[in-house]
Design a protein around this motif. Structure first.
Motif, PDB file in Angstrom:
ATOM      1  N   GLN A 151       0.829  -1.213   0.000  1.00 43.92           N
ATOM      2  CA  GLN A 151       0.000   0.000   0.000  1.00 43.92           C
ATOM      3  C   GLN A 151       0.857   1.253   0.000  1.00 43.92           C
ATOM      4  OE1 GLN A 151      -2.823  -0.206   3.238  1.00 43.92           O
ATOM      5  NE2 GLN A 151      -3.622  -2.174   2.515  1.00 43.92           N
TER       6      GLN A 151
ATOM      7  N   PRO B 166      -9.273   1.451  -5.531  1.00 50.89           N
ATOM      8  CA  PRO B 166     -10.118   0.949  -6.624  1.00 50.89           C
ATOM      9  C   PRO B 166     -10.124   1.835  -7.859  1.00 50.89           C
ATOM     10  CG  PRO B 166     -11.457   1.896  -4.863  1.00 50.89           C
ATOM     11  CD  PRO B 166     -10.049   1.839  -4.344  1.00 50.89           C
TER      12      PRO B 166
ATOM     13  N   HIS C 172     -11.269 -13.840  -7.844  1.00 48.98           N
ATOM     14  CA  HIS C 172     -11.767 -12.453  -7.817  1.00 48.98           C
ATOM     15  C   HIS C 172     -11.702 -11.888  -9.229  1.00 48.98           C
ATOM     16  CE1 HIS C 172     -12.572  -8.375  -6.420  1.00 48.98           C
ATOM     17  NE2 HIS C 172     -11.571  -7.969  -7.193  1.00 48.98           N
TER      18      HIS C 172
ATOM     19  N   LYS D 146     -16.949  -7.381  -5.490  1.00 50.75           N
ATOM     20  CA  LYS D 146     -16.565  -7.142  -4.107  1.00 50.75           C
ATOM     21  C   LYS D 146     -15.615  -8.253  -3.666  1.00 50.75           C
ATOM     22  CE  LYS D 146     -18.399  -6.538   0.566  1.00 50.75           C
ATOM     23  NZ  LYS D 146     -19.623  -6.526   1.415  1.00 50.75           N
ATOM     24  N   LEU D 147     -14.514  -7.886  -3.049  1.00 49.46           N
ATOM     25  CA  LEU D 147     -13.515  -8.870  -2.635  1.00 49.46           C
ATOM     26  C   LEU D 147     -14.066  -9.777  -1.544  1.00 49.46           C
ATOM     27  CD1 LEU D 147     -10.623 -10.026  -2.587  1.00 49.46           C
ATOM     28  CD2 LEU D 147     -10.041  -8.240  -0.923  1.00 49.46           C
TER      29      LEU D 147
ATOM     30  N   ASN E 236      -7.245  -3.362  -3.206  1.00 48.98           N
ATOM     31  CA  ASN E 236      -8.622  -2.998  -2.858  1.00 48.98           C
ATOM     32  C   ASN E 236      -8.713  -1.600  -2.271  1.00 48.98           C
ATOM     33  OD1 ASN E 236     -10.892  -4.689  -3.370  1.00 48.98           O
ATOM     34  ND2 ASN E 236     -11.469  -4.470  -1.219  1.00 48.98           N
ATOM     35  N   LYS E 237      -7.617  -1.110  -1.728  1.00 45.07           N
ATOM     36  CA  LYS E 237      -7.597   0.227  -1.122  1.00 45.07           C
ATOM     37  C   LYS E 237      -7.579   1.327  -2.184  1.00 45.07           C
ATOM     38  CE  LYS E 237      -7.335  -0.658   3.380  1.00 45.07           C
ATOM     39  NZ  LYS E 237      -8.278  -0.109   4.368  1.00 45.07           N
TER      40      LYS E 237
ATOM     41  N   TYR F 286      -7.180  -1.870 -11.205  1.00 42.56           N
ATOM     42  CA  TYR F 286      -8.192  -2.883 -11.495  1.00 42.56           C
ATOM     43  C   TYR F 286      -7.478  -4.231 -11.436  1.00 42.56           C
ATOM     44  CZ  TYR F 286     -10.793   1.053 -13.533  1.00 42.56           C
ATOM     45  OH  TYR F 286     -11.425   2.239 -13.743  1.00 42.56           O
ATOM     46  N   TYR F 287      -8.027  -5.200 -10.717  1.00 35.83           N
ATOM     47  CA  TYR F 287      -7.295  -6.459 -10.581  1.00 35.83           C
ATOM     48  C   TYR F 287      -8.235  -7.654 -10.615  1.00 35.83           C
ATOM     49  CZ  TYR F 287      -8.743  -6.899  -5.662  1.00 35.83           C
ATOM     50  OH  TYR F 287      -9.482  -7.038  -4.508  1.00 35.83           O
TER      51      TYR F 287
ATOM     52  N   ALA G 196      -4.404  -8.530  -2.925  1.00 30.36           N
ATOM     53  CA  ALA G 196      -5.815  -8.167  -3.011  1.00 30.36           C
ATOM     54  C   ALA G 196      -6.167  -7.052  -2.021  1.00 30.36           C
ATOM     55  CB  ALA G 196      -6.686  -9.396  -2.760  1.00 30.36           C
ATOM     56  N   LEU G 197      -5.709  -7.193  -0.779  1.00 29.56           N
ATOM     57  CA  LEU G 197      -5.995  -6.178   0.240  1.00 29.56           C
ATOM     58  C   LEU G 197      -5.404  -4.824  -0.150  1.00 29.56           C
ATOM     59  CD1 LEU G 197      -5.348  -8.308   3.455  1.00 29.56           C
ATOM     60  CD2 LEU G 197      -7.548  -7.369   2.727  1.00 29.56           C
TER      61      LEU G 197
ATOM     62  N   ARG H   1     -12.413  -8.305 -11.664  1.00 35.69           N
ATOM     63  CA  ARG H   1     -12.464  -6.856 -11.527  1.00 35.69           C
ATOM     64  C   ARG H   1     -13.920  -6.393 -11.443  1.00 35.69           C
ATOM     65  NH1 ARG H   1     -10.955  -3.462 -16.645  1.00 35.69           N
ATOM     66  NH2 ARG H   1     -12.461  -2.132 -15.607  1.00 35.69           N
TER      67      ARG H   1
END
Length: 595
Positions: A362, A448, A471, A476-477, A445-446, A452-453, A441-442, A473
């Motif tokens: 992050q 968005p 998951h 919701k994760l 996700n921060k 895009y993943y 992923a975490l 794109r």
């Protein structure tokens, strides 16, 4: 390692030509001293030698491993550490070519003979296999110098360096003391280790037998004097190693094997121990620009000179998409089906580890986002023509509104592919992969609006390739899906990667693909060197599509022949290396897209 003394011994020693049998004198086909240790200049010479000896250019891999990798190599290893030995440049190059030519000899002679044998005929005890390898090393070199005498000089240099290392060690110590091996097995107290080394020396390094210290150590164990006489009698009956058939090699090796009570365990012979010690003191060659260029040279030469290239870029078409063809039995690789992942219970321990890694990622994303935070402002007016003067008034005009839309160059698209093959069930591979994939992923996700993943897994069974969707794109994760990873069957990496390349749906110019795996392709009909070549071509195909591929090794396997960029497994610090790579890659992308 005392390289000064080793080179002194190297210069002093002489190995009789008779060791290789009777072969004709010949002018060297290449200048002995090329005057360089530059890898980019040596690789084409290796290709020239290989083409002359084999009629084609075999698969060549740049390696940091100890020489003499295999009695029946599927590829030829160019051992880079040999170019960093602490001896003269001239000696380094001679020895480098010597080991290379030795492996070529195995490829054309051992490979041909073994191809005629059944699997049952190729089953040996470890001791029997080693004895075969000793005799086979001498046989293939003797055969090669008869067919290609111009390469004797390089084989001579490599053999003499090994001898010099052994003699240097004998001057300081001897290692035949028995005791407990690294794997916990007691061996050597009965003199078997000393006898094993004597056989190796008698066949491959006979000069060492002139050293009284060496023979004193070998004969110091009760019973070894009689066994040494038996060894001498067995080997004396071999008149010309180059005239032996492979089956005769197996027979002679079996006679030597019968001198040992324990046939399931083998120590490293004396010379291999010394070579390993030397290699441990040399820093690995890193995957730098020069090595990548050398790998490209090898591949281009293979495609140019080989009549039938190992890999064909011809296309075959499936109902929904075109895929690269793999030259081999496709088996089940042309059947691909996608499934939704199940939701499993989340492990608090693994989740905490994932969060720690996510925090590092992050931070990299925050820096990336700060540099990439570019927006287009679209001004609109609910009626009439847009009044530009009104746009710059400080007072609020309710008839004019604006919308911020992220610029395409600021969007990063990521696809992650996980290895779900059966080999991942050993050790903590699956748990490590869960930590890495959950952390990515975490972190993503921060952000968005910046990243895009998608995350997928793959494995290959009897019914075809299974793609597991963890998951996609825009969804919701659900972390619980990532914790449902299970290892089963085999892996068909190239085809799974091609399938997942189509998951890049946007026109974003920044596309990253993470391949997380513990090894090479292993599906039925899709394994070995051809399959590894296919993976390399798929990576190149991704590059043409603007996709950068990074391989993350969950196990410390060889990846350089498949991926341009890879992070080998190095224990817990693998997570730190991933974070560092991501930071470097993100900053590079941001710099390229600054405006």
């Amino acid at each position: 390692m005392d390289y000064r003394r080793i080179e002194e011994i190297y210069d002093e020693q002489f190995i009789d030509r008779d060791w290789w049998g009777n072969f004709p004198m010949a002018r060297n086909l290449l200048d002995r001293d090329l005057g360089t240790t530059d890898l980019l200049k040596l690789v084409p010479v290796c290709a020239r030698i290989a083409f002359h000896v084999t009629g084609e250019i075999p698969k060549m891999v740049l390696s940091n491993r100890v020489p003499s990798l295999s009695m029946n190599p599927k590829h030829i290893a160019l051992n880079l550490k040999l170019l960093r030995l602490g001896v003269s440049d001239e000696t380094r190059v001679f020895v480098f070519f010597g080991y290379f030519v030795h492996e070529l000899a195995h490829l054309i002679y051992t490979g041909k003979d073994i191809a005629e044998l059944s699997d049952d005929e190729l089953r040996y005890t470890p001791m029997h296999y080693d004895m075969i390898h000793f005799i086979e090393d001498r046989r293939v070199e003797s055969k090669l110098v008869k067919d290609f005498p111009g390469y004797h000089y390089y084989l001579y240099a490599a053999r003499k360096l090994g001898l010099a290392m052994g003699l240097n060690a004998v001057e300081h110590y001897m290692g035949f003391y028995g005791g407990q091996s690294e794997d916990g097995v007691h061996r050597g107290m009965d003199g078997s280790e000393a006898l094993y080394d004597y056989i190796c020396s008698k066949i491959l390094y006979p000069n060492l037998l002139d050293e009284s210290n060496y023979m004193r150590e070998v004969l110091s164990f009760p019973g070894n004097d009689g066994k040494v006489r038996q060894v001498n009698a067995i080997l004396k009956s071999i008149k010309d190693y180059g005239e032996l058939t492979y089956k005769e090699v197996v027979w002679y090796a079996g006679m030597l094997t019968e001198l040992f009570q324990e046939k399931e365990i083998c120590p490293d012979h004396f010379f291999l121990q010394e070579m390993k010690k030397a290699m441990k003191g040399i820093e690995d060659f890193k995957t730098d620009k020069q090595i990548k260029m050398a790998e490209s040279v090898i591949r281009d030469l293979r495609k140019t000179l080989n009549q039938e290239p190992v890999f064909s870029t011809q296309l075959y078409v499936s109902p929904e998409r075109s895929k690269l063809e793999w030259k081999g039995t496709l088996g089940v690789c042309d059947r691909i089906e996608e499934f939704e992942a199940d939701v499993a219970e989340i492990s608090d321990d693994l989740l905490n580890r994932a969060k720690e890694l996510a925090a590092k990622i992050q931070l990299s994303l925050a820096m990336f986002s700060g540099k990439m935070d570019r927006a287009r402002v679209i001004y609109e007016q609910d009626s009439g023509e847009l009044d530009e003067d009104e746009l710059y008034q400080s007072r609020y005009n309710r008839n004019i509104f604006f919308e911020e839309v992220m610029a395409p160059s600021a969007i990063l698209e990521v696809v992650i592919l996980l290895d779900l093959s059966g080999s991942m069930c050993t050790g903590d591979k699956i748990s490590t992969q869960i930590v890495i994939s959950s952390a990515l992923a975490l972190a993503f996700n921060k952000y968005p609006n910046v990243v895009y993943y998608s995350i997928y897994g793959h494995r290959c069974g009897d019914e075809g390739i299974e793609i597991i969707r963890f998951h996609d794109r825009g969804e919701k994760l659900q972390l619980g899906k990532l914790f449902s990873q299970q290892a089963l069957n085999a892996n068909a990496d190239g085809y799974a990667m091609l399938y997942c390349f189509d998951k890049f749906k946007s026109d974003a110019k920044n596309k990253l693909f993470f391949m997380i795996s513990d090894g090479a392709p292993s599906a039925t009909g899709y394994d070995g060197e051809d399959a590894r070549e296919h993976v390399w071509e798929v990576v190149r195909e991704g590059k043409k599509r603007g996709i950068e591929v990074l391989s993350v090794g969950i196990d410390n396997f060889e990846q350089a022949d498949m991926y341009e960029e890879f992070i080998p497994y190095s224990g817990p610090e693998i997570t730190t290396k991933i974070s560092q790579w991501i930071r470097k890659k993100f900053m590079s992308i941001a710099d390229d897209n600054s405006f």
